[in-house]
Design an enzyme around this catalytic site. Structure first.
Site, PDB file in Angstrom:
ATOM      1  N   THR A  34      39.317 -32.361  14.196  1.00  0.00           N
ATOM      2  CA  THR A  34      39.853 -32.835  14.786  1.00  0.00           C
ATOM      3  C   THR A  34      40.217 -31.767  15.868  1.00  0.00           C
ATOM      4  OG1 THR A  34      42.396 -32.717  13.085  1.00  0.00           O
ATOM      5  CG2 THR A  34      43.090 -31.749  14.968  1.00  0.00           C
TER       6      THR A  34
ATOM      7  N   ASP B 173      52.102 -36.907  17.700  1.00  0.00           N
ATOM      8  CA  ASP B 173      51.376 -35.724  16.368  1.00  0.00           C
ATOM      9  C   ASP B 173      51.364 -36.897  15.530  1.00  0.00           C
ATOM     10  OD1 ASP B 173      52.924 -32.848  15.253  1.00  0.00           O
ATOM     11  OD2 ASP B 173      52.257 -34.065  14.238  1.00  0.00           O
TER      12      ASP B 173
ATOM     13  N   PHE C   1      54.390 -25.690  13.744  1.00  0.00           N
ATOM     14  CA  PHE C   1      54.919 -24.504  14.227  1.00  0.00           C
ATOM     15  C   PHE C   1      55.810 -24.254  15.819  1.00  0.00           C
ATOM     16  CE2 PHE C   1      54.354 -19.394  14.044  1.00  0.00           C
ATOM     17  CZ  PHE C   1      55.779 -19.462  14.299  1.00  0.00           C
TER      18      PHE C   1
ATOM     19  N   LYS D 171      50.775 -19.206   5.559  1.00  0.00           N
ATOM     20  CA  LYS D 171      50.169 -17.908   6.133  1.00  0.00           C
ATOM     21  C   LYS D 171      50.766 -16.929   5.831  1.00  0.00           C
ATOM     22  CE  LYS D 171      48.455 -21.048   9.841  1.00  0.00           C
ATOM     23  NZ  LYS D 171      49.119 -22.351   9.619  1.00  0.00           N
TER      24      LYS D 171
ATOM     25  N   ASN E 113      48.259  -4.984   7.209  1.00  0.00           N
ATOM     26  CA  ASN E 113      48.963  -6.283   5.939  1.00  0.00           C
ATOM     27  C   ASN E 113      50.022  -5.591   4.986  1.00  0.00           C
ATOM     28  OD1 ASN E 113      47.365  -8.238   7.373  1.00  0.00           O
ATOM     29  ND2 ASN E 113      46.158  -8.571   5.658  1.00  0.00           N
TER      30      ASN E 113
ATOM     31  N   TYR F 254      37.333 -22.201  10.645  1.00  0.00           N
ATOM     32  CA  TYR F 254      38.129 -22.569  11.499  1.00  0.00           C
ATOM     33  C   TYR F 254      38.385 -22.062  12.575  1.00  0.00           C
ATOM     34  CZ  TYR F 254      42.787 -21.238  13.885  1.00  0.00           C
ATOM     35  OH  TYR F 254      43.335 -21.337  15.331  1.00  0.00           O
TER      36      TYR F 254
ATOM     37  N   THR G 263      42.756 -19.173  19.939  1.00  0.00           N
ATOM     38  CA  THR G 263      43.620 -18.499  19.376  1.00  0.00           C
ATOM     39  C   THR G 263      42.165 -17.021  19.205  1.00  0.00           C
ATOM     40  OG1 THR G 263      43.164 -17.360  17.151  1.00  0.00           O
ATOM     41  CG2 THR G 263      41.702 -18.865  17.748  1.00  0.00           C
ATOM     42  N   ASP G 264      42.685 -15.772  19.312  1.00  0.00           N
ATOM     43  CA  ASP G 264      42.155 -14.684  19.343  1.00  0.00           C
ATOM     44  C   ASP G 264      41.298 -14.437  18.589  1.00  0.00           C
ATOM     45  OD1 ASP G 264      44.139 -14.086  16.602  1.00  0.00           O
ATOM     46  OD2 ASP G 264      45.139 -12.550  17.370  1.00  0.00           O
ATOM     47  N   GLU G 265      41.252 -15.164  18.061  1.00  0.00           N
ATOM     48  CA  GLU G 265      40.319 -15.599  16.443  1.00  0.00           C
ATOM     49  C   GLU G 265      38.733 -15.923  17.042  1.00  0.00           C
ATOM     50  OE1 GLU G 265      40.164 -17.264  12.610  1.00  0.00           O
ATOM     51  OE2 GLU G 265      42.681 -16.530  12.645  1.00  0.00           O
TER      52      GLU G 265
ATOM     53  N   LYS H 187      37.402 -23.552  16.485  1.00  0.00           N
ATOM     54  CA  LYS H 187      38.774 -24.032  17.722  1.00  0.00           C
ATOM     55  C   LYS H 187      37.698 -22.901  18.732  1.00  0.00           C
ATOM     56  CE  LYS H 187      42.732 -23.515  17.970  1.00  0.00           C
ATOM     57  NZ  LYS H 187      42.873 -24.914  18.800  1.00  0.00           N
TER      58      LYS H 187
END
Ligand code: NAD
Ligand code: TDX
Length: 334
Positions: free
Chosen positions: A98, A34, A12, A186, A247, A147, A123-125, A151
């Site tokens: 990965t 990729d 994406f 998503k 949400n 996840y 990521t902000d996560e 990261k």
């Protein structure tokens, strides 16, 4: 930077970044490396200028392959990752391969080859959830799902390679990204495409308490580009959309734009360990001149219109592996 290696460029955000580079910098050649996992899709790159673009199929977890691809390039920007939180809750092995080992291979190859820049897209996560205010880059990380833990692991290896060996690693932490070409697992493309088909929108836990900050994909790409060209090695830059929405509010907007009503909302059991709210402060990147350009209402309208006008793109995805995943995640009647 004349030749940039983009890993995960068929996904994406990576595919938008490839187009962004080719459009903004006429002298640049992009090598897209990729693996083409379930989320990789070369349709995302249809029509790119082949004279300035090379595709290599490969896995960042394969040290020799990533080193060989990096040999001809001055810089690397890593998008390659397993990216879906719900899949990581089913099993995190591929996330570790990965998002941790793959990133290690990238920084190790960069060290061996003296790469000029290594940008790790994160990521902000990795900060975890925050009830009030917004995280800055100096705050400690506290990932809360497999996840985001993966990261954060990749990030830490990148930071260690900068500290230990001077590898010029820059990290960006973007917020929830939306726009065309997003794989429909998503929430946003899932709800838009289900609404088009008059199918239920599976909202976790009522959706009233969970908040995400939405960033348009082009703005995420310009933020990464700004950090890549103007950022300092060893630094971390937040990239925030500035569009916090519950949400449930996002869901109502999707229903409005697709002409459907609330009867499509299906309240389903919550995601385990569901982070309530993500919020980050992007002042540090703004000080380098970056600004998000997309207005929320316009971005949402453009995005919904794209899915309405590009049904073949997502209908091809919503078959085979996707349907199996969907059944496993949302049940037989999902
Ligand atoms: P995506 O899932 O759409 O695409 C991931 C791409 O990486 C695919 O093309 C896939 O084939 C490729 N890939 C996966 N494993 C690979 C491997 N081992 N070797 C080579 N290629 C591999 O992802 P996305 O949503 O575009 O996210 C891109 C990056 O941005 C990720 O690093 C993600 O963590 C980060 N990010 C995403 C968001 C978001 O909201 N989508 C927000 C912040 C950060
Ligand atoms: O079916 C759903 N129902 C639902 O209510 C799904 C898939 C999600 N949700 C909720 C969970 C979250 O509160 O919507 C919100 C967004 O969920 P996701 O789209 O899965 O994104 P999120 O978990 O916030 O993580 C995303 O942002 C940071 C991306 O997937 C990551 O790759 C990125 O790093």
């Amino acid at each position: 930077m004349k030749r940039i290696l983009v890993t995960g460029g068929a996904g994406f955000i990576g595919s938008h970044f490839v187009r962004y580079q080719l459009a903004q910098y006429p002298g640049v050649h992009i090598v897209n490396f990729d693996k083409l996992t379930y989320a990789g899709n070369l349709d995302n790159l249809a029509g790119v200028d082949e004279s300035r673009y090379t595709f290599v199929r490969g896995d960042i977890a394969d040290a020799d392959a990533i080193r060989a691809a990096m040999e001809s390039c001055d810089a690397v920007v890593n998008f390659a990752a397993e990216t879906h939180v719900d899949r990581s809750l089913m099993g995190a092995s591929e996330f570790i391969d990965t998002d941790v080992r793959g990133v290690y291979n990238i920084v190790e190859a960069a060290k061996q080859l003296n790469a000029k820049r290594v940008l790790l897209v994160s990521t902000d996560e990795v900060y975890g959830s925050i009830d009030e205010g917004a995280f800055t880059e100096d705050d400690p990380t506290g990932p809360r799902n497999p996840y985001s833990a993966s990261k954060a692991g990749g990030e830490l290896m990148g930071r260690a390679y900068h500290q230990s060996f001077g590898v010029p690693v820059i990290i960006t932490r973007g917020s929830n990204t939306y726009g065309p070409n997003q794989y429909p697992e998503k929430v946003l493309p899932l709800f838009v495409t289900n609404a088009i088909d008059n199918r239920p929108l599976p909202l976790y836990s009522g959706g009233e308490h969970n908040v995400r900050d939405w960033l348009y994909v082009e703005d995420h790409c310009s933020g990464i580009d700004c950090a890549l060209r103007n950022g300092a090695p060893g630094e971390i830059y937040n990239i925030a959309g500035g569009n916090e929405r519950e949400n449930i509010a996002l869901t109502h907007r999707i229903l409005e734009l697709t002409g459907r009503d609330e009867s499509l909302i299906k309240l389903v059991p919550d995601r385990p360990g569901h982070d309530r709210r993500y919020a980050i402060d992007a002042s540090k990147l703004r000080a380098l001149g970056w600004r998000p350009g997309m207005d929320w209402d316009e971005g949402m309208a453009l995005t919904v219109q794209w899915y309405q006008e590009n049904e073949p793109w997502w209908r091809r995805i919503k078959t085979g592996e996707y349907l199996e995943y969907y059944k496993k995640q949302y049940g037989e009647n999902g």
